[in-house]
Write a protein that holds these residues in place. Structure first.
Motif, PDB file in Angstrom:
ATOM      1  N   ILE A  86      -8.123  -1.579 -18.664  1.00 49.26           N
ATOM      2  CA  ILE A  86      -8.766  -0.386 -18.124  1.00 49.26           C
ATOM      3  C   ILE A  86      -7.707   0.437 -17.403  1.00 49.26           C
ATOM      4  N   GLU A  87      -7.975   1.731 -17.255  1.00 54.28           N
ATOM      5  CA  GLU A  87      -6.950   2.625 -16.684  1.00 54.28           C
ATOM      6  C   GLU A  87      -6.799   2.487 -15.172  1.00 54.28           C
ATOM      7  N   SER A  88      -7.899   2.201 -14.455  1.00 53.13           N
ATOM      8  CA  SER A  88      -7.808   2.100 -12.997  1.00 53.13           C
ATOM      9  C   SER A  88      -8.918   1.192 -12.485  1.00 53.13           C
ATOM     10  N   ALA A  89      -8.807   0.800 -11.210  1.00 53.75           N
ATOM     11  CA  ALA A  89      -9.810  -0.091 -10.622  1.00 53.75           C
ATOM     12  C   ALA A  89      -9.721  -0.038  -9.109  1.00 53.75           C
ATOM     13  N   PHE A  90     -10.828  -0.405  -8.453  1.00 55.08           N
ATOM     14  CA  PHE A  90     -10.868  -0.559  -7.005  1.00 55.08           C
ATOM     15  C   PHE A  90     -10.527  -2.015  -6.682  1.00 55.08           C
ATOM     16  N   VAL A  91      -9.564  -2.211  -5.754  1.00 49.63           N
ATOM     17  CA  VAL A  91      -9.120  -3.556  -5.380  1.00 49.63           C
ATOM     18  C   VAL A  91      -8.880  -3.576  -3.873  1.00 49.63           C
ATOM     19  N   ALA A  92      -9.347  -4.619  -3.190  1.00 42.88           N
ATOM     20  CA  ALA A  92      -9.088  -4.752  -1.759  1.00 42.88           C
ATOM     21  C   ALA A  92      -7.587  -4.921  -1.519  1.00 42.88           C
ATOM     22  N   ALA A  93      -7.098  -4.369  -0.415  1.00 48.34           N
ATOM     23  CA  ALA A  93      -5.654  -4.344  -0.142  1.00 48.34           C
ATOM     24  C   ALA A  93      -5.027  -5.726  -0.127  1.00 48.34           C
ATOM     25  N   ASP A  94      -5.708  -6.706   0.454  1.00 50.04           N
ATOM     26  CA  ASP A  94      -5.128  -8.053   0.530  1.00 50.04           C
ATOM     27  C   ASP A  94      -5.054  -8.706  -0.841  1.00 50.04           C
ATOM     28  N   VAL A  95      -6.076  -8.471  -1.673  1.00 51.31           N
ATOM     29  CA  VAL A  95      -6.087  -9.036  -3.026  1.00 51.31           C
ATOM     30  C   VAL A  95      -5.012  -8.368  -3.886  1.00 51.31           C
ATOM     31  N   LEU A  96      -4.867  -7.050  -3.734  1.00 48.47           N
ATOM     32  CA  LEU A  96      -3.857  -6.321  -4.503  1.00 48.47           C
ATOM     33  C   LEU A  96      -2.459  -6.826  -4.175  1.00 48.47           C
TER      34      LEU A  96
END
Length: 322
Positions: A86-96
């Motif tokens: 997929i082109e983009s996604a929402f991710v929590a800062a710590d997980v990213l």
């Protein structure tokens, strides 16, 4: 003869129409956004962001057509990006950060093609429980949902248990989604659920409207120990009145959500969608209260992985990067 001519004309018209349809389709660039479940905040904000991009973005005369897709939130979304699914996604800062650097649930599985588009809003850690459960220690011997094994929620629960000198053996762990855990609490089949999302969260609103709940504070020495271990979390307040029956401010913690992508996304697309978001935040604010907390001024907060060059170009134009 007239019938034959009419048939030929209709066939020609249909062929022309189909060709025009193909040409029109070719004038669009498709862009996906992986969000989360329908009971959280990622999903409604992702839907409005897709609409904002579709209404405001063009690429060399072509419209960018964005769509939001339900997903399994941060950990799964990082995996989707790593595979270029997929082109983009929402991710929590710590997980990213963990995904990029191969830490925690990503140990030995670092995803180095991840790139950041920008920071969104703080996600509040909400420990929702049955009435009478007033502190974290009360969870000993009780059932609590942490989401899917390996998820950001699952990792956070482990960190909290450790901070409170407890382990997973001290609780009865459940792996339900936000919406499922809210239903189980309502039916008396679950004692508590850890829900990290923008507040107010849809699943908790629905639960509190028909069932008494407790939002357990996360504060004091154990949480201070957690914050030293996980610097992406910050202390915050869940205001009184956020949910029915929650009449006092609740001290807890929060982590910022990040809009992320991967290295294969073309620079001009990354630039266009980043610009569309931060120049139309007023529209997002109309959908969810957390939309009011998205601002270009905080777009680089908690971003610990490299920026995508397209997003970086936008921030240089805005003077946020020299």
């Amino acid at each position: 003869m007239k019938t034959k001519l009419k048939t030929l004309l209709i066939s020609a018209a249909l062929s022309t129409g189909l060709a025009a349809g193909v040409a029109q389709a070719q004038e669009r660039v498709f862009f996906g956004i992986a969000t989360g479940g329908t009971g959280g905040t990622y999903y409604p904000l992702g839907g409005m962001l897709a609409q904002v991009i579709s209404n405001n973005s063009e690429l060399q005369g072509k419209k960018i057509s964005a769509t939001a897709e339900t997903g399994n939130a941060s950990v799964a979304n990082a995996g989707l990006l790593g595979r270029g699914s997929i082109e983009s996604a929402f991710v929590a800062a710590d997980v990213l950060d963990a995904a990029y650097n191969g830490k925690n649930q990503f140990k030995g599985k670092e995803i180095k093609n991840l790139r950041a588009l920008g920071a969104l809003y703080p996600e509040t850690v909400q420990l929702v429980a049955q009435p009478g459960i007033n502190n974290f220690a009360d969870l000993k011997g009780r059932s609590i949902s942490s989401g899917s094994p390996g998820s950001g929620q699952w990792q956070l629960l482990g960190d909290l248990l450790s901070a409170y000198d407890m382990s997973r053996d001290d609780i009865k762990e459940d792996y339900s989604s936000f919406s499922q855990s809210a239903e189980k609490i309502k039916d008396g089949n679950l004692d508590a659920s850890l829900i990290t999302a923008g507040s107010p969260t849809a699943s908790i609103v629905e639960l509190s409207n028909g069932h008494d709940i407790s939002i357990v504070p996360l504060t004091g020495a154990p949480v201070k120990k957690l914050l030293e271990k996980q610097p992406y979390y910050a202390q915050t307040i869940l205001p009184a009145g956020t949910y029915k029956g929650v009449d006092k401010d609740v001290e807890t913690i929060a982590v910022r959500a990040i809009w992320a992508t991967h290295t294969d996304l073309p620079e001009d697309i990354a630039y266009a969608v980043t610009k569309a978001l931060y120049e139309n935040t007023d529209t997002l604010a109309k959908v969810h209260v957390k939309g009011k907390e998205i601002s270009v001024q905080t777009a680089l907060e908690s971003v610990s992985i490299p920026l995508h060059p397209g997003a970086e170009r936008y921030y240089r134009e805005k003077g946020l990067i020299k």
